[in-house]
Design a protein around this motif. Structure first.
Motif, PDB file in Angstrom:
ATOM      1  N   ALA A  55      64.566  58.530  12.604  1.00 32.66           N
ATOM      2  CA  ALA A  55      63.663  57.598  11.918  1.00 32.66           C
ATOM      3  C   ALA A  55      63.983  56.139  12.224  1.00 32.66           C
ATOM      4  O   ALA A  55      63.121  55.275  12.085  1.00 32.66           O
ATOM      5  CB  ALA A  55      63.747  57.829  10.407  1.00 32.66           C
ATOM      6  N   CYS A  56      65.199  55.862  12.630  1.00 28.66           N
ATOM      7  CA  CYS A  56      65.609  54.465  12.826  1.00 28.66           C
ATOM      8  C   CYS A  56      64.898  53.860  14.046  1.00 28.66           C
ATOM      9  O   CYS A  56      65.094  54.312  15.166  1.00 28.66           O
ATOM     10  CB  CYS A  56      67.121  54.380  13.014  1.00 28.66           C
ATOM     11  SG  CYS A  56      67.679  52.693  13.322  1.00 28.66           S
ATOM     12  N   PRO A  57      64.111  52.818  13.862  1.00 29.46           N
ATOM     13  CA  PRO A  57      63.368  52.241  14.986  1.00 29.46           C
ATOM     14  C   PRO A  57      64.239  51.396  15.909  1.00 29.46           C
ATOM     15  O   PRO A  57      63.795  51.005  16.990  1.00 29.46           O
ATOM     16  CB  PRO A  57      62.309  51.373  14.293  1.00 29.46           C
ATOM     17  CG  PRO A  57      62.941  50.979  13.004  1.00 29.46           C
ATOM     18  CD  PRO A  57      63.806  52.145  12.591  1.00 29.46           C
ATOM     19  N   ASN A 103      72.320  45.717  15.246  1.00 27.31           N
ATOM     20  CA  ASN A 103      70.963  46.115  15.641  1.00 27.31           C
ATOM     21  C   ASN A 103      70.055  46.364  14.448  1.00 27.31           C
ATOM     22  O   ASN A 103      68.835  46.419  14.603  1.00 27.31           O
ATOM     23  CB  ASN A 103      71.001  47.409  16.464  1.00 27.31           C
ATOM     24  CG  ASN A 103      71.480  47.160  17.872  1.00 27.31           C
ATOM     25  OD1 ASN A 103      71.596  46.034  18.309  1.00 27.31           O
ATOM     26  ND2 ASN A 103      71.783  48.227  18.580  1.00 27.31           N
ATOM     27  N   CYS A 104      70.630  46.560  13.284  1.00 31.18           N
ATOM     28  CA  CYS A 104      69.849  46.997  12.125  1.00 31.18           C
ATOM     29  C   CYS A 104      68.810  45.948  11.728  1.00 31.18           C
ATOM     30  O   CYS A 104      69.102  44.754  11.680  1.00 31.18           O
ATOM     31  CB  CYS A 104      70.795  47.269  10.954  1.00 31.18           C
ATOM     32  SG  CYS A 104      69.954  47.828   9.467  1.00 31.18           S
ATOM     33  N   LEU A 105      67.614  46.421  11.449  1.00 28.92           N
ATOM     34  CA  LEU A 105      66.505  45.554  11.038  1.00 28.92           C
ATOM     35  C   LEU A 105      66.394  45.446   9.522  1.00 28.92           C
ATOM     36  O   LEU A 105      65.538  44.730   9.035  1.00 28.92           O
ATOM     37  CB  LEU A 105      65.183  46.124  11.576  1.00 28.92           C
ATOM     38  CG  LEU A 105      65.121  46.409  13.072  1.00 28.92           C
ATOM     39  CD1 LEU A 105      63.848  47.173  13.401  1.00 28.92           C
ATOM     40  CD2 LEU A 105      65.178  45.111  13.857  1.00 28.92           C
ATOM     41  N   PHE A 106      67.212  46.200   8.804  1.00 31.33           N
ATOM     42  CA  PHE A 106      67.129  46.265   7.336  1.00 31.33           C
ATOM     43  C   PHE A 106      65.726  46.692   6.907  1.00 31.33           C
ATOM     44  O   PHE A 106      65.163  46.160   5.949  1.00 31.33           O
ATOM     45  CB  PHE A 106      67.510  44.938   6.687  1.00 31.33           C
ATOM     46  CG  PHE A 106      68.918  44.475   6.984  1.00 31.33           C
ATOM     47  CD1 PHE A 106      69.775  45.209   7.778  1.00 31.33           C
ATOM     48  CD2 PHE A 106      69.384  43.290   6.458  1.00 31.33           C
ATOM     49  CE1 PHE A 106      71.072  44.791   8.050  1.00 31.33           C
ATOM     50  CE2 PHE A 106      70.683  42.848   6.712  1.00 31.33           C
ATOM     51  CZ  PHE A 106      71.527  43.598   7.517  1.00 31.33           C
ATOM     52  N   CYS A 107      65.170  47.632   7.641  1.00 30.88           N
ATOM     53  CA  CYS A 107      63.777  48.039   7.410  1.00 30.88           C
ATOM     54  C   CYS A 107      63.658  49.131   6.348  1.00 30.88           C
ATOM     55  O   CYS A 107      62.573  49.408   5.854  1.00 30.88           O
ATOM     56  CB  CYS A 107      63.161  48.530   8.710  1.00 30.88           C
ATOM     57  SG  CYS A 107      63.864  50.092   9.312  1.00 30.88           S
ATOM     58  N   ALA A 108      64.752  49.833   6.063  1.00 28.36           N
ATOM     59  CA  ALA A 108      64.804  50.883   5.034  1.00 28.36           C
ATOM     60  C   ALA A 108      64.159  52.199   5.467  1.00 28.36           C
ATOM     61  O   ALA A 108      63.995  53.088   4.636  1.00 28.36           O
ATOM     62  CB  ALA A 108      64.202  50.420   3.710  1.00 28.36           C
ATOM     63  N   ALA A 109      63.813  52.352   6.734  1.00 26.34           N
ATOM     64  CA  ALA A 109      63.236  53.631   7.182  1.00 26.34           C
ATOM     65  C   ALA A 109      64.227  54.777   6.949  1.00 26.34           C
ATOM     66  O   ALA A 109      63.837  55.874   6.545  1.00 26.34           O
ATOM     67  CB  ALA A 109      62.856  53.543   8.660  1.00 26.34           C
ATOM     68  N   CYS A 110      65.499  54.524   7.174  1.00 23.53           N
ATOM     69  CA  CYS A 110      66.513  55.567   6.965  1.00 23.53           C
ATOM     70  C   CYS A 110      66.635  55.919   5.482  1.00 23.53           C
ATOM     71  O   CYS A 110      66.773  57.091   5.128  1.00 23.53           O
ATOM     72  CB  CYS A 110      67.859  55.099   7.525  1.00 23.53           C
ATOM     73  SG  CYS A 110      68.387  53.480   6.891  1.00 23.53           S
ATOM     74  N   ALA A 111      66.607  54.917   4.636  1.00 24.48           N
ATOM     75  CA  ALA A 111      66.747  55.155   3.197  1.00 24.48           C
ATOM     76  C   ALA A 111      65.522  55.884   2.633  1.00 24.48           C
ATOM     77  O   ALA A 111      65.644  56.679   1.705  1.00 24.48           O
ATOM     78  CB  ALA A 111      66.943  53.824   2.467  1.00 24.48           C
TER      79      ALA A 111
HETATM   80  S1  SF4 Z   1      67.572  49.948   7.887  1.00 23.80           S
HETATM   81 FE1  SF4 Z   1      68.062  52.018   8.618  1.00 23.80          FE
HETATM   82  S2  SF4 Z   1      66.257  52.651   9.816  1.00 23.80           S
HETATM   83 FE2  SF4 Z   1      66.110  50.427   9.564  1.00 23.80          FE
HETATM   84  S3  SF4 Z   1      67.082  49.608  11.404  1.00 23.80           S
HETATM   85 FE3  SF4 Z   1      68.697  49.723   9.826  1.00 23.80          FE
HETATM   86  S4  SF4 Z   1      69.676  51.702  10.146  1.00 23.80           S
HETATM   87 FE4  SF4 Z   1      67.724  51.747  11.246  1.00 23.80          FE
END
Ligand code: SF4
Ligand code: SF4
Length: 107
Positions: free
Chosen positions: A50-52, A69-77
């Motif tokens: 799921a992590c973009p 690299n993390c976008l803090f997008c919350a897709a993983c959560a």
């Molecule tokens: S918040 Fe989670 S899904 Fe989004 S970029 Fe970071 S690790 Fe990947």
């Protein structure tokens, strides 16, 4: 529209914080660095898929999060709320790139 300007744009007084001279407390909806608690992790790999940003990697005893690299997008959560929550941490800078690769271990 006029009310919007009156309410939001024409406020008087200081509208900014004094961060970093004073601590900044993020609002409730703030998405900071993901926090992993792998006690209930089944190693299914859905969070990795799921992590973009390819920030999550399976390692032998857990999961590695590459904060750089993390976008803090919350897709993983969103895909694994049992193990992953979005924390509030945002002061994450470091002089060493490797410090931003954090391994969370399966219990
Ligand atoms: S918040 Fe989670 S899904 Fe989004 S970029 Fe970071 S690790 Fe990947
Ligand atoms: S953290 Fe959740 S989604 Fe990721 S491997 Fe473990 S159980 Fe699967």
């Amino acid at each position: 529209m006029l009310n919007y300007f009156k309410l939001n744009l024409l406020k008087k007084g200081v509208q900014t914080s004094s961060y970093p001279d004073e601590p900044f407390y993020p609002p409730e909806a703030f998405l900071g660095c993901p926090e992993l608690d792998l006690a209930r992790c089944t190693r299914c790999g859905r969070c990795v898929e799921a992590c973009p940003a390819s920030s999550l990697t399976m390692v032998p005893d857990g999961l590695q999060l590459d904060i750089a690299n993390c976008l803090f997008c919350a897709a993983c959560a969103r895909i694994c709320p049992e193990c992953i929550t979005m924390g509030k941490a945002f002061e994450l800078s470091t002089k060493c790139r490797e410090d931003l690769k954090v391994v969370f271990y399966n219990e």
